[in-house]
Design an enzyme around this catalytic site. Structure first.
Site, PDB file in Angstrom:
ATOM      1  N   GLY A   1      12.855  -2.511  -4.540  1.00  0.00           N
ATOM      2  CA  GLY A   1      12.894  -1.122  -4.983  1.00  0.00           C
ATOM      3  C   GLY A   1      12.899  -0.155  -3.818  1.00  0.00           C
ATOM      4  N   ALA A   2      11.963  -0.334  -2.905  1.00  0.00           N
ATOM      5  CA  ALA A   2      11.840   0.576  -1.779  1.00  0.00           C
ATOM      6  C   ALA A   2      10.844   0.000  -0.785  1.00  0.00           C
ATOM      7  CB  ALA A   2      11.359   1.951  -2.240  1.00  0.00           C
ATOM      8  N   MET A   3      10.783   0.620   0.397  1.00  0.00           N
ATOM      9  CA  MET A   3       9.952   0.078   1.462  1.00  0.00           C
ATOM     10  C   MET A   3       9.241   1.192   2.231  1.00  0.00           C
ATOM     11  SD  MET A   3       8.812  -2.535   2.958  1.00  0.00           S
ATOM     12  CE  MET A   3       7.618  -2.341   4.264  1.00  0.00           C
ATOM     13  N   GLU A   4       7.957   0.971   2.451  1.00  0.00           N
ATOM     14  CA  GLU A   4       7.064   2.006   2.962  1.00  0.00           C
ATOM     15  C   GLU A   4       6.998   2.136   4.475  1.00  0.00           C
ATOM     16  OE1 GLU A   4       6.009  -0.900   1.395  1.00  0.00           O
ATOM     17  OE2 GLU A   4       4.206  -1.672   2.378  1.00  0.00           O
ATOM     18  N   ASN A   5       8.054   1.785   5.211  1.00  0.00           N
ATOM     19  CA  ASN A   5       8.041   1.887   6.676  1.00  0.00           C
ATOM     20  C   ASN A   5       7.421   3.205   7.127  1.00  0.00           C
ATOM     21  OD1 ASN A   5       9.961  -0.392   6.605  1.00  0.00           O
ATOM     22  ND2 ASN A   5      11.348   1.178   5.843  1.00  0.00           N
TER      23      ASN A   5
ATOM     24  N   HIS B   1       4.539   5.589  -5.044  1.00  0.00           N
ATOM     25  CA  HIS B   1       4.059   4.288  -4.563  1.00  0.00           C
ATOM     26  C   HIS B   1       4.263   4.148  -3.053  1.00  0.00           C
ATOM     27  CE1 HIS B   1       3.319  -0.121  -5.028  1.00  0.00           C
ATOM     28  NE2 HIS B   1       4.129  -0.181  -3.991  1.00  0.00           N
ATOM     29  N   GLU B   2       5.483   4.394  -2.608  1.00  0.00           N
ATOM     30  CA  GLU B   2       5.764   4.217  -1.173  1.00  0.00           C
ATOM     31  C   GLU B   2       4.990   5.231  -0.349  1.00  0.00           C
ATOM     32  OE1 GLU B   2       7.103   1.481  -0.709  1.00  0.00           O
ATOM     33  OE2 GLU B   2       7.915   1.265  -2.729  1.00  0.00           O
TER      34      GLU B   2
ATOM     35  N   GLU C   1      -0.690  -3.991  -2.198  1.00  0.00           N
ATOM     36  CA  GLU C   1       0.181  -3.792  -3.360  1.00  0.00           C
ATOM     37  C   GLU C   1      -0.603  -3.517  -4.645  1.00  0.00           C
ATOM     38  OE1 GLU C   1       3.001  -2.964  -2.952  1.00  0.00           O
ATOM     39  OE2 GLU C   1       3.609  -3.822  -1.032  1.00  0.00           O
TER      40      GLU C   1
ATOM     41  N   GLU D   1       9.804  -6.104   6.010  1.00  0.00           N
ATOM     42  CA  GLU D   1       8.802  -6.827   5.239  1.00  0.00           C
ATOM     43  C   GLU D   1       9.502  -7.944   4.472  1.00  0.00           C
ATOM     44  OE1 GLU D   1       6.558  -4.578   2.334  1.00  0.00           O
ATOM     45  OE2 GLU D   1       5.138  -6.200   2.078  1.00  0.00           O
TER      46      GLU D   1
HETATM   47  N1  PHE Z   1       6.441  -3.266   0.111  1.00  0.00           N
HETATM   48  C1  PHE Z   1       7.456  -2.842  -0.814  1.00  0.00           C
HETATM   49  C2  PHE Z   1       6.723  -2.093  -1.896  1.00  0.00           C
HETATM   50  O1  PHE Z   1       6.010  -2.438  -2.657  1.00  0.00           O
HETATM   51  C3  PHE Z   1       8.183  -3.911  -1.494  1.00  0.00           C
HETATM   52  C4  PHE Z   1       9.085  -4.689  -0.612  1.00  0.00           C
HETATM   53  C5  PHE Z   1       8.743  -5.957  -0.237  1.00  0.00           C
HETATM   54  C6  PHE Z   1      10.272  -4.149  -0.184  1.00  0.00           C
HETATM   55  C7  PHE Z   1       9.570  -6.706   0.574  1.00  0.00           C
HETATM   56  C8  PHE Z   1      11.098  -4.882   0.601  1.00  0.00           C
HETATM   57  C9  PHE Z   1      10.757  -6.167   0.979  1.00  0.00           C
HETATM   58  O2  PHE Z   1       6.544  -1.074  -2.034  1.00  0.00           O
HETATM   59 ZN    ZN Z   2       4.215  -1.579  -2.550  1.00  0.00          ZN
END
Ligand code: PHE
Ligand code: ZN
Length: 883
Positions: A283-287, A319-320, A342, A144
């Site tokens: 912070g983190a990523m929701e893959n 959140h994730e 978001e 992302e």
């Molecule tokens: N989508 C992630 C989040 O909100 C944030 C994010 C954006 C992480 C772009 C990495 C790169 O939870």
């Molecule tokens: Zn998010």
């Protein structure tokens, strides 16, 4: 291979190709230009031959015409920094297709086709941390928003959903663990290599793809969903970090349970993996099924993490996880809709955290973030609506406006509908759009239908930027209380004129003698000016308005100080009570700073504040977590927002002086409070957390009024601490003092935690954010420290974000602070453009700062603008900030 190339800027950076020294704006992308992609990609197969230096990617895309788009004779696949090795369509090698800029454009006849693309990428050289990169010997991805195009050529946009099958192959010794989205369906060996095949049954956009390969260990647990599905949960970390994963795992299970109960959302795979990575931009990523986290939001134990860290881990894990529905099952049609996932997911994690701990305290913390970060954004050159109309680099739009204001806007819908109807609205949204790439408009329409709410005018919240101002005038006629409410939305870049928006305001009218009110009411102000009449009110009441912060607006009113004192002591809405304290202090400080008060007025106001703080310290009905909130002075950035043009030096001095005055006036009460909370034994329950919060807050007052006493108490707290909250709090206070205890504690802290990156980050941040008069010198020295590196975003932020957020250091009248941040941006930009661009907004505040400093800030922005090699990210922010 021989692919015709049209001349393009190296690296996709238009400036490198530009003769003029002044960078131009990168191309603007507009929401109105959205068109569906002409092709569908029902299936994608990715084969990785993994290597830290070089990884080969074989992508096989099944494509077919999109029936709901205009037909096309070619397919445009995005790429970025890829080496194309081979290309075949339907088994035929292709050499006559074109690279246009960064994109690969392949001629295609109508019908179904199979495209096979071979590319080579270099993870070890990927310092941007977007796409596939190496971190501590492991390989991981971040896609992302537009990182997938750094892995292979693909329609890298969120409305192209595909089912992914992923094969990873690599040396078993180097990469014993191979993870991707979905479930592992096959594994095998060949010589020193091994391989794993993963399949994700849920169609997803490319930004949710993830791969992790490395030497990792897991904490494993299980969760049974509401329909009885057994899910395996793993939190993957480096071996030495396993002991610090318990809180993350517990947070994950609580999140899964809560989403079932609060929103009816169940998890949809047999496996949920979280991986902690120490080099991460965000912070983190929701893959899907494979969340990748910054270690900062996974690792926590009592010895190394503060209470705030524990809460942050829980909040980010939630959140994730919540994104699995609000983001993954329903994703965004295009990046203009970012707040669809978001804003909604932030609201969901806020409500979760409210339920897990103290709801009022969580609400106050969230409002503090909104006011400290989003309000300044909304009143500055980077202001944008929660659904922007255009952008140049999407990475710059992961903002507090999209996230936090986005959450507030949806929270207002919930306030107007009530919880039950709001739930019907979200149910409608989830069922109606499951499996789709949706828009904010579709979200609003679903809430409208499901919750039976008319949101026609409310949609303006999506298109208008700027924080509305509500002016309150109160009068009394016989036995009726009358309120005149006026709203105005300030002009923002590109939006000179605004229309009135519906503003839901919860209010209560207090009888000043009995201290009671006749019930809370909700009024919705939806015109520029409106009168509200409340019958049966004998005498002029004390007005409590915007209770619970029901709307993200600024309230302007002239209210007698005694009414604020009354509300600060008695309002039954904890947020309103906090607000009254803030208003009392803000009013005082603004008058001090602008130098308009007579001595008597000043003494009276100070006595009122001291009296109110005294009551807060003594009130047995308050828990300590809430007491701590009520004791906190408004931040310098919030105070600056209250003035058209701010003088950071004066704000800082006035605020410190108030602390010293209060510390002096309340010396014995503060000392008693300290002794009481210092006696509370350690535990993770909220009473003990509250005690720790009050403990350090008391020290911050004493540090201003009686440095010697503060140093003594803080040193004792530091050395006797059995947890990081107390230790960090004491060190924070000591770091601001010019004493021997300061040096001793800093040395001890470093030696005690050397090698623990997250804790050493605290050591950097405390010094960079400190009240010490030489903080700026300390930052310069720390930048030369052997533990400092520009390659790790956490470390960079620890030193320089803390510094940019330290008003007295950053705003040093000499302009040195501004120069240091601009130098940092120039050094960091070529390595990590995303992170570098995030340091521009602090300089962009110049219009609201007194002229001397404003000129220096602007000068630094101009110096940045003159650089011929700025990234798109940084160039966009610099240009917008110069305005
Ligand atoms: N989508 C992630 C989040 O909100 C944030 C994010 C954006 C992480 C772009 C990495 C790169 O939870
Ligand atoms: Zn998010």
């Amino acid at each position: 291979m021989d692919i015709a190339r049209t001349p393009a800027a190296p690296d996709g950076n238009p400036y490198l190709a530009d003769a003029a020294p002044q960078p131009q704006q990168p191309a603007e992308i507009r929401r109105a230009d959205y068109r569906p992609f002409p092709w569908l990609v029902p299936a994608t197969r990715l084969e990785f031959a993994l290597g830290i230096e070089t990884t080969r990617v074989i992508a096989t895309l099944e494509v077919e015409p999109n029936p709901s788009a205009d037909p096309a004779r070619s397919i445009r696949l995005n790429g970025d920094g890829l080496t194309l090795v081979d290309l075949a369509v339907d088994g035929q090698q292709r050499t006559d297709d074109t690279i246009e800029g960064n994109d690969l454009v392949i001629a295609l006849s109508p019908g179904r086709h199979e495209i096979r693309i071979v590319t080579d990428i270099m993870p070890a050289r990927n310092s941007q941390l977007m796409g596939l990169y190496a971190s501590n010997g492991m390989l991981c991805t971040q896609c992302e928003a537009e990182g997938f195009r750094r892995i292979t050529f693909f329609p890298d946009r969120p409305d192209v959903l595909s089912t992914y099958t992923v094969v990873m192959r690599g040396p078993r010794g180097q990469f014993p663990i191979l993870l991707s989205n979905g479930n592992e369906i096959a594994t095998g060996e060949d010589g020193d290599n091994h391989w794993a095949e993963w399949h994700d049954p849920w169609p997803k956009p490319s930004y949710l793809f993830a791969l992790v390969a490395g030497n990792l260990v897991a904490r494993t647990d299980r969760f049974t969903t509401m329909s009885g599905r057994e899910v395996t949960l793993n939190v993957w970390v480096r071996e030495g970090d396993l002991a610090r994963t318990e809180h993350a795992m517990e947070s994950l299970k609580r999140s899964m349970k809560w989403d079932e109960e609060a929103f009816g959302r169940e998890y949809d795979l047999d496996l949920f993996n979280i991986v902690a990575v120490s080099d991460f931009n965000m912070g983190a990523m929701e893959n899907k099924g494979l969340n990748v986290f910054n270690t900062k939001y996974v690792l926590a134990d009592v010895e190394t993490a503060t209470d705030g860290d524990f809460d942050a881990v829980e909040g980010v894990i939630a959140h994730e996880y919540f994104h699995n529905w609000s983001g993954n099952r329903i994703t965004c049609r295009d990046w203009f809709q970012l707040s669809l996932k978001e804003g909604f997911t932030v609201l969901r994690d806020q409500l979760f955290s409210q339920d897990m701990g103290s709801a009022p305290v969580k609400r106050i913390e969230d409002v503090r973030i909104l006011r400290g970060v989003q309000f300044p954004e909304d009143s500055g050159p980077l202001a944008h609506s929660i659904r922007p109309d255009s952008y140049r680099e999407i990475s710059n739009f992961y903002t507090s406006t999209i996230y936090n204001k986005g959450a507030e806007v949806i929270r207002m819908m919930r306030t107007m509908a009530g919880e039950e109807r709001f739930r019907r609205g979200t149910d409608t949204y989830f069922t109606r759009h499951d499996g789709e790439a949706a828009t904010c408009e579709e979200f609003v329409a679903a809430i409208e239908d499901g919750a039976d709410l008319d949101l026609r005018q409310f949609r303006l919240w999506y298109s208008q930027a700027g924080t509305p101002r509500v002016t309150v005038t109160q009068s009394h006629e016989g036995t009726a209380a009358c309120l005149t409410l006026r709203q105005s939305v300030p002009a923002t870049p590109g939006q000179p004129d605004k229309q009135p928006m519906p503003i839901p305001l919860r209010l209560a009218l207090f009888d000043r003698d009995t201290g009671a009110h006749a019930g809370e009411q909700l009024v919705v102000l939806d015109r520029a000016e409106q009168d509200f009449r409340f019958e049966g009110v004998e005498k002029p009441p004390v007005l409590s308005i915007n209770r619970g912060f029901s709307a993200p607006v600024t309230i302007q009113r002239t209210i007698p100080r005694e009414d604020l004192v009354f509300l600060a002591a008695t309002d039954d809405d904890p947020f309103a009570r906090f607000e009254a304290m803030q208003e009392l202090v803000t009013g005082y400080l603004v008058t001090e700073i602008t130098g308009n008060a007579g001595d008597d007025e000043r003494e009276g106001a100070l006595a009122d504040i001291a009296g109110a703080v005294d009551k807060v310290l003594a009130d047995p009905a308050l828990d300590d977590l809430m007491r701590g909130e009520l004791m906190m002075l408004p931040s310098q950035s919030y105070l600056a927002e209250q003035m058209e043009v701010a003088d950071p030096g004066r704000i800082h001095a006035a605020r410190e002086l108030l602390k010293a005055d209060l510390g002096g006036l309340l010396a014995s009460q503060l000392r008693n409070a300290y002794d009481r909370v210092a006696g509370v034994p350690f535990s993770l329950d909220s009473a003990a957390k509250g005690a720790r919060k009050v403990k350090t807050l008391v020290l911050t007052y004493l540090a201003a009024s009686d440095a010697e006493l503060a140093a003594e108490l803080a040193a004792r707290q530091y050395h006797g601490a059995d947890n990081m909250t107390d230790r960090q709090g004491a060190l924070m206070v000591l770091t601001g003092l010019d004493t021997a205890e300061r040096t001793a504690a800093l040395i001890d802290f470093y030696n005690r935690y050397r090698g623990n990156a997250l804790v050493i980050d605290k050591w950097f941040a405390l010094q960079a954010g400190s009240l010490h008069p030489q903080a700026i010198e300390h930052v310069k020295a720390l930048a030369e420290h052997s533990d400092f590196t520009l390659d790790n975003p956490n470390r960079v932020r620890a030193l320089y974000m803390a510094f940019a957020g330290n008003p007295q250091a950053f705003h040093a009248a000499s302009g040195e602070g501004y120069r240091m941040i601009a130098d940092l941006i120039l050094a960091l930009d070529p390595r990590n453009a995303q992170t570098a661009a995030r340091f521009v907004p602090p300089l962009g505040r110049w219009r609201r700062i007194e002229p001397g400093r404003a000129g220096l800030m602007r000068g630094e922005l101009e110096r940045l603008a003159a650089s011929p090699v700025l990234s798109r990210d940084t160039a966009e922010q610099v240009m917008r900030s110069l305005g």
